[in-house]
Each structure stands twice: as C-alpha cells, then as structure tokens.
Design an enzyme around this catalytic site. Structure first.
Site, short mmCIF file in Angstrom:
data_model
loop_
_atom_site.label_atom_id
_atom_site.label_comp_id
_atom_site.label_asym_id
_atom_site.label_seq_id
_atom_site.Cartn_x
_atom_site.Cartn_y
_atom_site.Cartn_z
CG ASN A 168 3.05 4.28 2.00
OD1 ASN A 168 3.87 3.94 1.15
ND2 ASN A 168 2.32 3.42 2.68
CB THR A 169 3.97 10.50 5.04
OG1 THR A 169 2.59 10.13 5.07
CG2 THR A 169 4.08 12.01 5.21
CE LYS A 192 2.42 0.11 12.98
NZ LYS A 192 1.02 -0.05 12.54
CB SER A 241 3.72 5.45 7.36
OG SER A 241 3.25 5.33 6.02
CG PHE A 256 -0.61 9.05 7.29
CD1 PHE A 256 -0.47 7.68 7.49
CD2 PHE A 256 0.31 9.89 7.91
CE1 PHE A 256 0.54 7.16 8.28
CE2 PHE A 256 1.33 9.39 8.70
CZ PHE A 256 1.45 8.02 8.89
CG ASN A 298 -0.38 0.69 2.40
OD1 ASN A 298 -0.46 1.93 2.52
ND2 ASN A 298 0.22 -0.08 3.31
CG ASN A 338 4.30 1.26 9.66
OD1 ASN A 338 3.59 0.83 8.75
ND2 ASN A 338 4.08 2.42 10.25
#
Length: 361
Positions: free
Chosen positions: A182-183, A222, A180, A119, A115, A251
C-alpha cells in the site's frame, strides 16, 4: 458474547469500528484494576506454551501483528488480552495520514479483510512519548518500522535508521517492513541489491546502538507472500548472509484467487483466511532454507489453534494474528492457546518448541 458485539461492529464502517475499539482499549488501559482483571481472565498460564527467542521469553507463542496499534498507544491494553507479545506500528519518521478513505473493507463471505491504509500513523516522536509514559507490559513489544510515502527508495534507509535510533530504547525487537503493498514502490526494496543495501545500513546502525546502550535488539525482515520461489530463496539467503535475526512471513497479498465477496475488486492487501495456506507454504519454504538458524514469526489467516499449529509445525517459532481477532474477538489469544495445549497433549509434547518445523524433520 462477541458474536452479538460483532454484529453491531460489522454494521459500522470498518475504520469507525476500529476507532471505537481503540477508544475502548484506552479506557480499559487507564484503569489498572480493570487491566489486571482482563489479564487474569484472558491469559493462559502453562509453561508448555513458553518460547524463548533472541534471549527474550514469550509466555505463549500467540502475538498481535502490526497494523492494529498503529500509533503505539494501546499496547498495554492489548497485552492484557493474553497475547504473548504485541507488535506496534507500522511507524514512519514523520506523521502521515495514509491513503484516502474508504481504505478498509471486510470480506465476511471469505473471512478476510482488504486494506490500503498506507502506513497512517502519528510518527516516531509521538510513539516515543507513548513509550515513555504508558505502563510497560511484562511481555515483549515489537516495533514495526516503515518509510514515509514521499521518501524515495534511494533514501529509504534514512527513514528506517531514524525510526530505529528514535525508538531503540523501547523495542524488544524491530521489524523492517518493506512488504506492504500500500506504499507505492515499497516492495521494490525486496529486490536483492536494494535489500542488501538497506539491511546492511540498518544492521550497522543497530550494532552501533547496541554498543552505545549495552542492549542488543534483534532486527527482523517482514516479507510479502507474493514472491516466487526463486525470489524468496534469494531474499532469505541474503538475510541470512547479512545477519538478520529473523523473518516474519507474511504480509498481506495482492492475490484475489477464489474470493466471493463483492469487495474482492478493491485495491490493497488481502488478509485473513484466503492467506492461510499461502503463508504456511512460504514458512515451510523458509524453514527448509534456514533449518532453524533464525526464528520465524508466522502470520496470515490464523483463526484457530489448528491454524497456528500448522504454521508452527511448518517452521514458525511464534505466530501473530490480526484479521482473526476481527472475526473471533478479543479472546482469540486465549482460545488459540487453549487449543494449542490440546494439540500438544494429543501429540505427547512437553513444549510448543518441540513442534517447530516438525513436518520437515
């Protein structure tokens, strides 16, 4: 039954299937009788599964990880599926759409997902309204906090403090998500100097809110699975020194080692079976440092009771699933808990807590 439904869902675009699932959960959630029926069928009641962390009682150690209930609007329905706790989010101060689609990919050949959602969520204010109006389940609810994409890292603490203050009355524990992939730039906040500044600010605000409300909420960190042993040790020692209440490991990963799926080249975080061993090894390393001083929540590639038990024996007090539910279905918590009871009987343990960190003792 789920194998037939999964065939139908896997014919849909992954995000479409997720949206369909959320709508179904909302329908179940709106009918108290139906919600109660699901809870009775899906739950495993056995005191051997109960765990206590931070003064909170978890009826079983199997939780649902953040990322499923992104907007905090179906957690009562998810609680009815037999989970011992549910974590919502990741929530940011302002609503944001996330990254462009397509951004979610199934890897059935590898039992994984990739993915790059970014967010996507409706923001903390809408989440606050959900918490005020939806029925409160009788299990702990965690709230996973992130920063908005356009907030520079030097101002990141402002976003986490806004989320914490807005939602403090509603979470049983809070998670600082800086891992994450993805940011853009988010994982830079794991560097020790940035981590020290951010967590100090968050814990100071938590202590102020605890004094103001009379309720002390634990704050967890996390972390990513792609850390070197040296980076991991620095982060864990820093978290312990500053007084973080726990660690969630891990994560999603940027690794693509050993993948077979045609989607293996997609950008984003990989979850599911390919992460199983790596996350367990990180849990083992973290526990070797902490020696049980703070609880660990183990995440990554948990599909079965055996997967969960390995993470618990490595040092996890609790575990979370997400991708496993996509592949095994909504009864995954029940099935894992039943399998855990069989493993406890095999090892002659009277409580799941007896197994925590056992492989290192």
């Amino acid at each position: 039954m789920y194998s037939s439904l999964r065939k139908l869902l896997f014919q849909m675009n992954p995000e479409t299937a997720h949206d369909w699932t959320i709508r179904s959960l909302k329908m179940m959630q709106a009918a108290p009788v139906l919600r109660k029926m699901y809870h009775q069928v899906m739950s495993v009641y056995d005191p051997r599964l109960a765990t206590t962390c931070w003064g909170l009682t978890f009826p079983n150690p199997v939780g649902l990880a953040a990322g499923f209930d992104k907007h905090a609007n179906v957690y009562p329905a998810l609680a009815a599926l037999g989970f011992g706790f549910v974590e919502v989010g990741t929530l940011t101060p302002r609503p944001q759409p996330g990254n462009p689609a397509p951004r979610l990919f199934r890897l059935p050949e590898d039992q994984g997902l990739i993915n790059r959602m970014g967010f996507n969520n409706h923001g903390v204010e809408e989440a606050r309204q959900s918490f005020e109006h939806l029925p409160r389940p009788h299990i702990p609810i965690g709230i996973n906090l992130g920063k908005n994409k356009d907030t520079p890292n030097e101002r990141a603490s402002d976003d986490y403090l806004t989320g914490l203050e807005t939602l403090y009355p509603y979470g049983d524990y809070f998670v600082i998500n800086i891992s994450s992939p993805n940011t853009k730039g988010l994982r830079d906040l794991q560097h020790v100097d940035a981590l020290r500044e951010l967590t100090s600010a968050v814990l100071t605000k938590r202590n102020e809110l605890a004094d103001r409300t009379g309720r002390h909420r634990p704050v967890l960190l996390k972390i990513a699975p792609d850390l070197s042993p040296e980076e991991l040790s620095e982060i864990v020692h820093t978290a312990l020194h500053l007084g973080m209440d726990g660690i969630i490991a891990t994560n999603t990963t940027l690794s693509r080692e050993g993948l077979k799926s045609p989607h293996k080249g997609e950008a984003g975080g990989l979850s599911g079976k390919p992460l199983t061993h790596r996350s367990t090894e990180l849990i083992r390393h973290i526990y070797s440092i902490t020696q049980g001083q703070v609880p660990i929540i183990g995440v990554g590639g948990i599909f079965t009771g055996t997967d969960a038990y390995e993470k618990i024996r490595a040092g996890a007090n609790l575990i979370q699933v997400y991708t496993g539910m996509i592949y095994r279905g909504p009864s995954i918590a029940k099935r894992i808990n039943e399998e855990l009871l069989q493993l406890l009987e095999r090892d002659n343990f009277s409580s799941i807590q007896d197994a925590v960190g056992l492989d290192q003792k």
